[in-house]
Enzyme design. Structure first.
Site, PDB file in Angstrom:
ATOM      1  N   PRO A  99       0.696  -1.176   0.016  1.00 31.69           N
ATOM      2  CA  PRO A  99       0.042   0.000  -0.040  1.00 31.69           C
ATOM      3  C   PRO A  99       0.693   1.172   0.214  1.00 31.69           C
ATOM      4  O   PRO A  99       1.778   1.153   0.524  1.00 31.69           O
ATOM      5  CB  PRO A  99      -0.788  -0.233   1.146  1.00 31.69           C
ATOM      6  CG  PRO A  99      -0.696  -1.441   1.678  1.00 31.69           C
ATOM      7  CD  PRO A  99       0.852  -2.148   1.123  1.00 31.69           C
TER       8      PRO A  99
ATOM      9  N   GLY B 284       3.482   4.291   5.204  1.00 29.94           N
ATOM     10  CA  GLY B 284       4.705   3.765   6.055  1.00 29.94           C
ATOM     11  C   GLY B 284       5.440   2.533   5.785  1.00 29.94           C
ATOM     12  O   GLY B 284       5.886   2.039   6.782  1.00 29.94           O
TER      13      GLY B 284
ATOM     14  N   ALA C 227      10.527   3.603  -1.152  1.00 33.55           N
ATOM     15  CA  ALA C 227      12.003   2.960  -1.303  1.00 33.55           C
ATOM     16  C   ALA C 227      12.109   1.437  -1.899  1.00 33.55           C
ATOM     17  O   ALA C 227      12.977   1.211  -2.468  1.00 33.55           O
ATOM     18  CB  ALA C 227      12.444   2.809   0.254  1.00 33.55           C
TER      19      ALA C 227
ATOM     20  N   GLY D 254       7.160   1.929   3.297  1.00 34.18           N
ATOM     21  CA  GLY D 254       8.198   1.769   2.556  1.00 34.18           C
ATOM     22  C   GLY D 254       8.110   1.739   1.032  1.00 34.18           C
ATOM     23  O   GLY D 254       9.030   1.387   0.295  1.00 34.18           O
ATOM     24  N   SER D 255       6.893   1.733   0.477  1.00 33.57           N
ATOM     25  CA  SER D 255       6.580   1.560  -0.850  1.00 33.57           C
ATOM     26  C   SER D 255       7.476   2.267  -1.928  1.00 33.57           C
ATOM     27  O   SER D 255       7.842   1.794  -2.760  1.00 33.57           O
ATOM     28  CB  SER D 255       5.077   1.771  -1.002  1.00 33.57           C
ATOM     29  OG  SER D 255       4.865   3.039  -1.230  1.00 33.57           O
TER      30      SER D 255
ATOM     31  N   ASP E 297      14.752   3.276   6.181  1.00 30.44           N
ATOM     32  CA  ASP E 297      13.712   2.636   5.058  1.00 30.44           C
ATOM     33  C   ASP E 297      14.680   1.949   3.882  1.00 30.44           C
ATOM     34  O   ASP E 297      14.405   0.858   3.743  1.00 30.44           O
ATOM     35  CB  ASP E 297      12.775   3.852   4.269  1.00 30.44           C
ATOM     36  CG  ASP E 297      11.699   3.971   5.279  1.00 30.44           C
ATOM     37  OD1 ASP E 297      11.667   3.941   6.631  1.00 30.44           O
ATOM     38  OD2 ASP E 297      10.521   4.357   4.648  1.00 30.44           O
TER      39      ASP E 297
HETATM   40  O1  PMV Z   1       6.915   6.580   7.562  1.00 32.36           O
HETATM   41  P1  PMV Z   1       7.906   6.003   7.373  1.00 32.36           P
HETATM   42  O2  PMV Z   1       7.528   4.646   7.508  1.00 32.36           O
HETATM   43  O3  PMV Z   1       8.542   6.227   6.140  1.00 32.36           O
HETATM   44  O4  PMV Z   1       9.117   6.182   8.575  1.00 32.36           O
HETATM   45  C1  PMV Z   1       9.666   7.393   8.940  1.00 32.36           C
HETATM   46  C2  PMV Z   1      10.690   7.224  10.098  1.00 32.36           C
HETATM   47  C3  PMV Z   1      10.914   8.436  10.568  1.00 32.36           C
HETATM   48  O5  PMV Z   1      11.867   8.021  11.624  1.00 32.36           O
HETATM   49  C4  PMV Z   1       9.585   9.262  11.095  1.00 32.36           C
HETATM   50  C5  PMV Z   1      11.564   9.448   9.602  1.00 32.36           C
HETATM   51  C6  PMV Z   1      13.114   8.787   8.994  1.00 32.36           C
HETATM   52  O6  PMV Z   1      13.626   9.548   8.138  1.00 32.36           O
HETATM   53  O7  PMV Z   1      13.520   7.999   9.748  1.00 32.36           O
END
Ligand code: PMV
Length: 309
Positions: A97, A101, A106, A103-104, A148
């Site tokens: 999805p 969050g 990356a 990591g789609s 990520d």
């Molecule tokens: O939203 P995500 O899962 O891509 O996570 C970001 C993680 C943070 O610590 C909030 C930002 C980062 O760059 O590490």
């Protein structure tokens, strides 16, 4: 020919990781981006992403237009490979999805970089792949910590500290995590910016919160290595409270965290940038079904289970 890359989920330490504290993330190997490469004799390169409803042609028609993430990934990879533009169609299919969050972004970049390597008849080493994907991540996140891209490129559980070599984590006892989606998209960049402003406005209140998260992550690593699931759950709960203090939770995330605990989870917290997106719940084979039902009843739009092993 196909290559792929997994999704990821952060178990502990998001946000504090931006300030040099450690974090722990694991790959979600059942959700992936697959890149299929079809070589051809002419026509340049076409990258086709049906899930994003996007098609890109190279060489680019308009070199003055701003590059998007796919175009940056192609340019950087070919520069690093010192390769000519391949004559090929690369199709990117994703079961991850987007903007939640996992990591789609990356994972798409990683699969694309690998596909270009393959089309050029070369294998890019993980470190170079990771560097390229990090550069592309900057477009999404501004100042990403790099967690990520690292967990996705290496596809293993990592103990991550910004700008330091990655440390794989030994999993003492495999465990299961449910990942539940609030259905609310949220921009990590916005949450990261808000935490920065909060930190600058009230350093004496926020610094101890970041320190405590850092200490808790060290403890969590020990518990993962020992297979101490109950203690790990307690640490998740505490991490969620600290993330609330950083203002990155939301009523929906709090509701799902409560529902997971009511359903019998060993621990629960938001995961990733917060303000929406996903939360995670630590479950056992005995509690998984009940926790899943409780999350769906509380409004989760999707629940995935992943094994950390
Ligand atoms: O939203 P995500 O899962 O891509 O996570 C970001 C993680 C943070 O610590 C909030 C930002 C980062 O760059 O590490």
């Amino acid at each position: 020919m196909q290559v792929s890359a997994p999704a990821k989920v952060i178990l502990f330490g998001e946000h504090a990781v931006v300030y040099g504290k450690p974090a722990i993330a694991v790959p979600v190997s059942s959700l992936r981006v697959t890149a299929s490469i079809e070589e051809r004799s002419s026509g340049g390169l076409e990258v086709f992403a049906p899930d994003l409803k996007q098609r890109f042609y190279f060489p680019r028609q308009d070199n003055n237009a701003e590059e998007n993430a796919i175009e940056v990934a192609v340019r950087l990879t070919l520069e690093r490979l010192q390769a000519k533009l391949p004559q090929a169609v690369i199709r990117l299919d994703s079961s991850i999805p987007i903007a939640s969050g996992l990591g789609s972004g990356a994972a798409i970049s990683t699969a694309l970089v690998r596909a270009l390597g393959s089309a050029a008849g070369r294998v890019l080493d993980p470190q170079t792949t990771n560097e390229i994907v990090y550069e592309v991540e900057k477009m999404h996140h501004g100042t990403p910590s790099g967690i990520d891209n690292t967990v996705i490129v290496y596809e293993q559980a990592v103990f991550f500290v910004r700008s330091q070599p990655i440390e794989p984590i030994k999993i003492g006892l495999p465990f299961s995590v449910l990942i539940a989606d609030t259905g609310q998209g949220a921009l990590t960049k916005v949450a990261v910016g808000d935490v920065r402003r909060l930190y600058e406005a009230e350093p004496e209140r926020i610094q101890p919160v970041l320190e405590r998260i850092g200490a808790l992550v060290l403890e969590a690593r020990k518990m993962i290595e020992r297979g101490a699931i109950h203690a790990l759950g307690q640490l998740m709960n505490e991490n969620h409270l600290l993330l609330q203090q950083l203002t990155v939770s939301s009523p929906e995330l709090d509701r799902l965290v409560k529902a997971a605990l009511d359903g019998g989870a060993a621990g629960a917290k938001l995961s990733g940038g917060g303000r929406g997106g996903n939360m995670i719940a630590l479950v056992t084979p005995d509690s998984a079904a009940q926790v899943r039902a409780s999350l769906l009843k509380a409004g989760a739009v999707r629940v995935f289970e992943t094994q950390v092993k």
